[in-house]
Design an enzyme around this catalytic site. Structure first.
Site, PDB file in Angstrom:
ATOM      1  N   ASN A   9      11.926  -5.364  -4.978  1.00  0.00           N
ATOM      2  CA  ASN A   9      11.600  -4.312  -4.013  1.00  0.00           C
ATOM      3  C   ASN A   9      10.342  -4.750  -3.270  1.00  0.00           C
ATOM      4  OD1 ASN A   9      10.856  -2.022  -2.630  1.00  0.00           O
ATOM      5  ND2 ASN A   9      10.392  -0.802  -4.460  1.00  0.00           N
ATOM      6  N   TRP A  10      10.507  -5.118  -2.025  1.00  0.00           N
ATOM      7  CA  TRP A  10       9.369  -5.655  -1.258  1.00  0.00           C
ATOM      8  C   TRP A  10       8.420  -4.571  -0.748  1.00  0.00           C
ATOM      9  CZ3 TRP A  10      11.736  -9.948   2.431  1.00  0.00           C
ATOM     10  CH2 TRP A  10      12.081 -11.058   1.645  1.00  0.00           C
ATOM     11  N   LYS A  11       8.834  -3.314  -0.832  1.00  0.00           N
ATOM     12  CA  LYS A  11       7.999  -2.211  -0.313  1.00  0.00           C
ATOM     13  C   LYS A  11       7.641  -2.506   1.142  1.00  0.00           C
ATOM     14  CE  LYS A  11       6.791  -1.278  -5.038  1.00  0.00           C
ATOM     15  NZ  LYS A  11       5.881  -0.744  -6.028  1.00  0.00           N
ATOM     16  N   HIS A  95      12.533   6.340  -5.419  1.00  0.00           N
ATOM     17  CA  HIS A  95      11.414   5.554  -5.962  1.00  0.00           C
ATOM     18  C   HIS A  95      10.208   6.478  -6.147  1.00  0.00           C
ATOM     19  CE1 HIS A  95       8.168   2.651  -6.269  1.00  0.00           C
ATOM     20  NE2 HIS A  95       9.086   1.791  -6.658  1.00  0.00           N
ATOM     21  N   GLU A  97       7.228   6.165  -5.423  1.00  0.00           N
ATOM     22  CA  GLU A  97       6.369   6.268  -4.224  1.00  0.00           C
ATOM     23  C   GLU A  97       6.971   7.260  -3.223  1.00  0.00           C
ATOM     24  OE1 GLU A  97       6.198   2.051  -3.547  1.00  0.00           O
ATOM     25  OE2 GLU A  97       5.057   1.852  -5.407  1.00  0.00           O
ATOM     26  N   GLU A 167      11.351   3.552 -14.076  1.00  0.00           N
ATOM     27  CA  GLU A 167      10.078   3.007 -13.613  1.00  0.00           C
ATOM     28  C   GLU A 167       8.954   3.973 -13.979  1.00  0.00           C
ATOM     29  OE1 GLU A 167      10.824  -0.096 -10.246  1.00  0.00           O
ATOM     30  OE2 GLU A 167      10.200   1.808  -9.400  1.00  0.00           O
ATOM     31  N   GLY A 173       2.591  -1.410 -10.229  1.00  0.00           N
ATOM     32  CA  GLY A 173       1.479  -2.004  -9.486  1.00  0.00           C
ATOM     33  C   GLY A 173       0.164  -1.982 -10.245  1.00  0.00           C
ATOM     34  N   SER A 213       5.392  -3.621 -13.126  1.00  0.00           N
ATOM     35  CA  SER A 213       4.634  -4.821 -13.494  1.00  0.00           C
ATOM     36  C   SER A 213       5.470  -5.869 -14.230  1.00  0.00           C
ATOM     37  CB  SER A 213       3.383  -4.443 -14.295  1.00  0.00           C
ATOM     38  OG  SER A 213       2.528  -3.643 -13.493  1.00  0.00           O
ATOM     39  N   GLY A 234       8.510  -5.327  -8.205  1.00  0.00           N
ATOM     40  CA  GLY A 234       7.746  -5.101  -6.977  1.00  0.00           C
ATOM     41  C   GLY A 234       6.964  -6.345  -6.584  1.00  0.00           C
ATOM     42  N   GLY A 235       5.657  -6.332  -6.838  1.00  0.00           N
ATOM     43  CA  GLY A 235       4.743  -7.390  -6.424  1.00  0.00           C
ATOM     44  C   GLY A 235       5.241  -8.815  -6.664  1.00  0.00           C
TER      45      GLY A 235
HETATM   46  P1  13P Z   1       5.397  -3.666  -9.465  1.00  0.00           P
HETATM   47  O1  13P Z   1       6.366  -4.684 -10.033  1.00  0.00           O
HETATM   48  O2  13P Z   1       4.547  -4.213  -8.366  1.00  0.00           O
HETATM   49  O3  13P Z   1       4.652  -2.959 -10.541  1.00  0.00           O
HETATM   50  O4  13P Z   1       6.312  -2.542  -8.745  1.00  0.00           O
HETATM   51  C1  13P Z   1       7.388  -1.993  -9.437  1.00  0.00           C
HETATM   52  C2  13P Z   1       8.219  -1.209  -8.504  1.00  0.00           C
HETATM   53  O5  13P Z   1       7.774  -0.186  -7.984  1.00  0.00           O
HETATM   54  C3  13P Z   1       9.563  -1.703  -8.166  1.00  0.00           C
HETATM   55  O6  13P Z   1      10.302  -0.758  -7.477  1.00  0.00           O
END
Ligand code: 13P
Length: 250
Positions: A9-11, A95, A97, A167, A173, A213, A234-235
């Site tokens: 997930n590149w956000k 998600h 967020e 999640e 993050g 993470s 994510g990251g």
């Molecule tokens: P991180 O891997 O950066 O913690 O993000 C997880 C995430 O929100 C994937 O959707």
């Protein structure tokens, strides 16, 4: 045996040039990966570039969000038929967020999931508790409520076509991964909810991804848990080498 899924997930990251550069570096690194399904969710603006770049590979493209309406006067929204037309196979829904920053509710999640399914997309429905909820001993209650209000509101046939991502908000993050045991416990709770709402058969076929993470150095420990059917990253999915190392965990 459930087939694993590793999704990135590149956000709100990556321009078109960065998207092209990612795929040129990433695809050769995962060309032998037959053990799992792979997906990448770029921002809306980069979807078509990503679809083009991933053509002919086993990497599927995903949207990060979708409207609950098919079309209409909804400024800023993107519909499920639009995502399908551009070449998406999956879409992330609910998600944390979206839930926290944009106030999405379980009801929004249920409506978006239906819309995605009716366009032939595979929804990746996210749920997870916050740190305060976990500290207050409310994790189970929150997860069952999110399950009942979202995926639990589908028919059995609809439910058979979705993926779930657990999640925990406190692990996103933050560099604080849930231990494999904590994640497995949450996954088995969600699988139990699926069994009670639908059937044991659907519950055992359900693929539940873990997100929060996930990195190259913890993926093996997480995937060693039978309950974990993949990861939503994510990251670490922004860098071709580190995402490929996660995909190639076996
Ligand atoms: P991180 O891997 O950066 O913690 O993000 C997880 C995430 O929100 C994937 O959707």
């Amino acid at each position: 045996m459930r087939r694993r899924v590793i999704a990135g997930n590149w956000k709100m990251y990556k321009t078109l040039a960065e998207t092209r550069a990612f795929f040129s570096a990433f695809l050769p690194l995962v060309s032998n990966a037959k053990h799992c399904d792979i997906a990448v969710a770029p921002p809306f603006t980069a979807l078509s570039t990503a679809v083009e770049a991933a053509k002919g590979s086993s990497v599927a493209i995903a949207g990060q969000n979708v409207s609950w309406s098919k079309e209409g006067a909804f400024t800023g929204e993107v519909s499920a038929p639009m995502l399908a037309e551009v070449g998406c196979r999956y879409v992330i829904i609910g998600h944390s967020e979206r839930r926290q920053v944009f106030r999405e509710t379980d009801d929004n999640v249920a409506k978006k999931t239906l819309m995605a399914l009716s366009s032939g997309l595979t929804p990746i429905v996210c749920l997870g508790e916050t740190q305060e909820e976990r500290d207050a001993g409310l994790a189970e209650e929150v997860l069952s409520r999110q399950f009942t209000g979202g995926p639990g509101a589908l028919t059995a046939e609809e439910f058979s076509r979705i993926l779930i991502a657990y999640e925990p908000v406190w692990a996103i993050g933050t560099g604080r991964t849930a231990t494999p045991e904590i994640a497995a416990e949450a996954h088995s709770l969600l699988r139990r909810c699926a069994g009670e709402n639908f059937s044991v058969h659907l519950a055992s076929a359900l693929r539940i991804l873990y997100g929060g993470s996930v990195k190259p150095d913890n993926i093996q420990g997480l995937m060693a848990q039978e309950e974990l059917d993949g990861a939503l990253v994510g990251g670490a999915s922004l860098d071709a080498k580190s995402f490929a190392a996660i995909v190639n965990f076996v």
